[in-house]
Design an enzyme around this catalytic site. Structure first.
Site, mmCIF file in Angstrom:
data_model
loop_
_atom_site.group_PDB
_atom_site.id
_atom_site.type_symbol
_atom_site.label_atom_id
_atom_site.label_comp_id
_atom_site.label_asym_id
_atom_site.label_seq_id
_atom_site.Cartn_x
_atom_site.Cartn_y
_atom_site.Cartn_z
ATOM 1 N N HIS A 317 0.771 -1.223 0.141
ATOM 2 C CA HIS A 317 0.091 0.093 -0.012
ATOM 3 C C HIS A 317 0.925 1.136 -0.058
ATOM 4 O O HIS A 317 0.292 2.273 -0.265
ATOM 5 C CB HIS A 317 -0.716 0.104 1.457
ATOM 6 N N ASP A 321 -2.370 1.776 -4.610
ATOM 7 C CA ASP A 321 -3.451 2.002 -3.879
ATOM 8 C C ASP A 321 -4.621 1.098 -4.403
ATOM 9 O O ASP A 321 -4.524 0.447 -5.297
ATOM 10 C CB ASP A 321 -4.131 3.610 -4.025
#
Length: 344
Positions: A317, A321
């Site tokens: 992450h 995204d």
């Protein structure tokens, strides 16, 4: 004395068990460092640091000096929360807590005759180190997609003979999935990227070096197909067979195991219906391929039986995204459900 060459007398082992002392921490006075009972009895027992395995692991990760830590457990044993208090960054605390394995049973004493203890192999040590680094440093999430594999299976049947005649190799479902993944990766640079060592830059790769996880009885190797984006399906079939064969024979060179930009891990042949793979760093993502299972699905308003496979994309992450990961998976799913388009 090296940890993987522990030598100790039976009396020393019994004394260590009775006192709750880790034999690996004792410097033996015998031949070649062999630990005797007297070494255990004179071990710095009074000042010995008692610490839970999880606390020890976190302390080692963050290089915390345990000599200055006051334990809150029984007899001053240092517990996880004692270590977490010393870590300044709240996000790191949350991550460590999130990944903690629930403690469900109390440790119990076991007899030596009931267990077998072996040193970790060099391969196992590398796997342990790399997986721990990935698991504890990268905030990850996994996207799961079900894919109708009817068209992929049909395509394989159609091209099996042609590719076999041309290359002498059988094209597999994994080959077709790999080919589709490579085609899709070239459109999603974040999924085919890596993070610099200091974490300050994202490195985009204008090529795909595809790593394929190969499980062995006592470990795991990840050979790499270099420049997979420049290959035809036939070339990919030849190269994948070559490196997987070399992996199984333990003949891979270091160069053949490095430089990957994306990894595929396939456990479908073992009946695994879904799983969350751990990223092979410095990659930013890994694709888990599960088994294809016949399932009832709705098609044009009717329930029919179709071969359904679950693909799981685990992403870092810090780099990727949810939207980018979802778009990649959506296009990969569409490509596999209409695979003839990637051959045109």
């Amino acid at each position: 004395m090296e940890n993987d060459k522990l030598r100790a007398t039976p009396a020393a082992r019994e004394a260590a068990r009775r006192f709750g002392i880790d034999l690996f921490k004792i410097q033996g006075s015998g031949a070649k460092g062999r630990v005797h009972k007297e070494d255990v009895e004179t071990f710095n027992y009074e000042k010995r640091i008692q610490i839970s395995p999880l606390a020890a692991k976190i302390a080692e990760e963050y290089k915390i000096d345990l000599n200055n830590v006051t334990g809150s457990g029984h007899n001053g044993k240092i517990m996880r929360d004692d270590i977490l208090k010393l870590i300044a960054k709240p996000k790191e605390k949350e991550e460590l807590i999130r990944h903690e394995i629930p403690k469900t049973v109390e440790e119990k004493q076991v007899n030596e005759s009931d267990i077998e203890m072996i040193p970790m192999s060099p391969m196992r040590k590398v796997i342990s180190k790399r997986m721990s680094e990935s698991y504890f440093t990268a905030p990850t999430f996994t996207l799961n997609y079900e894919v109708d594999m009817s068209e992929v299976k049909s395509l394989r049947e159609k091209i099996l003979g042609t590719i076999l005649e041309k290359t002498g190799k059988k094209v597999t479902i994994t080959d077709i999935i790999s080919f589709a993944a490579v085609k899709t990766l070239m459109k999603y640079k974040y999924v085919n990227s890596s993070l610099s060592e200091d974490g300050s830059r994202i490195i985009f790769h204008n090529y795909v070096n595809l790593a394929i996880a190969v499980g062995l009885d006592d470990g795991l190797l990840v050979p790499v197909i270099k420049d997979a984006d420049k290959m035809t399906l036939s070339e990919l079939v030849i190269k994948s067979k070559e490196i997987v064969s070399k992996a199984l024979e333990m003949k891979l060179s270091p160069a053949e195991q490095s430089g990957s930009t994306f990894t595929i891990s396939n456990l479908g042949m073992y009946g695994v219906e879904n799983f969350n793979p751990i990223i092979n760093q410095p990659n930013s993502a890994i694709l888990g391929v599960a088994a294809t299972v016949d399932k009832p699905v709705a098609v044009n308003g009717e329930v029919v039986i179709r071969p359904i496979m679950t693909l799981s994309l685990t992403v870092d992450h810090r780099v990727i995204d949810g939207l980018a990961g979802a778009k990649f998976m959506q296009e990969l799913k569409q490509l596999l459900e209409n695979p003839i388009s990637m051959l045109v």
